[in-house]
Design a protein around this motif. Sequence first.
Motif, mmCIF file in Angstrom:
data_model
loop_
_atom_site.group_PDB
_atom_site.id
_atom_site.type_symbol
_atom_site.label_atom_id
_atom_site.label_comp_id
_atom_site.label_asym_id
_atom_site.label_seq_id
_atom_site.Cartn_x
_atom_site.Cartn_y
_atom_site.Cartn_z
ATOM 1 N N TYR A 144 41.444 44.606 45.724
ATOM 2 C CA TYR A 144 42.011 43.625 46.635
ATOM 3 C C TYR A 144 41.382 43.776 48.017
ATOM 4 O O TYR A 144 41.176 44.889 48.487
ATOM 5 N N GLY A 192 42.753 39.558 44.279
ATOM 6 C CA GLY A 192 42.261 40.656 43.459
ATOM 7 C C GLY A 192 41.162 40.228 42.506
ATOM 8 O O GLY A 192 41.131 39.098 42.022
ATOM 9 N N TRP A 194 46.451 39.279 52.165
ATOM 10 C CA TRP A 194 45.857 39.873 50.964
ATOM 11 C C TRP A 194 45.219 38.801 50.094
ATOM 12 O O TRP A 194 45.758 37.695 49.967
#
Length: 122
Positions: free
Chosen positions: A94, A115, A112
């Motif tokens: 990530y 991923g 974030w």
Amino acid sequence: VQLQASGGGLVQSGGSLRLSCAASGRTFSRYAMGWFRQAPGQEREFVAAVSWSGGVTAYVDSVKGRFTISRDNAKNTLYLQMNSLKPEDTAVYYCAAGRSLQIRDERTYEYWGQGTQVTVSS
């Protein structure tokens, strides 16, 4: 800031991959950026981080000398060059953005990405 990680895949032990993290918005250069990873059944861990200017970098001991973090503020992109990959590097990676000086601490990151899976076969 919206983050989009890419570049993961399946690679043999000893191989290389380069992860990218594309950021939206015009304030990318104001953020410290980090890479974190989470293996199955394990907690997410810090991998590497770079300051907003690129002048300061930090790595977890297990990747020092093998991984290199960098950023291109003109392209709003963060990179992680991973060489000499090992099976224990297998995880979802990530990218994250934050404005704290505590660049190793995931609690300080505000944004974030989704991923990208890295799998290293032995």
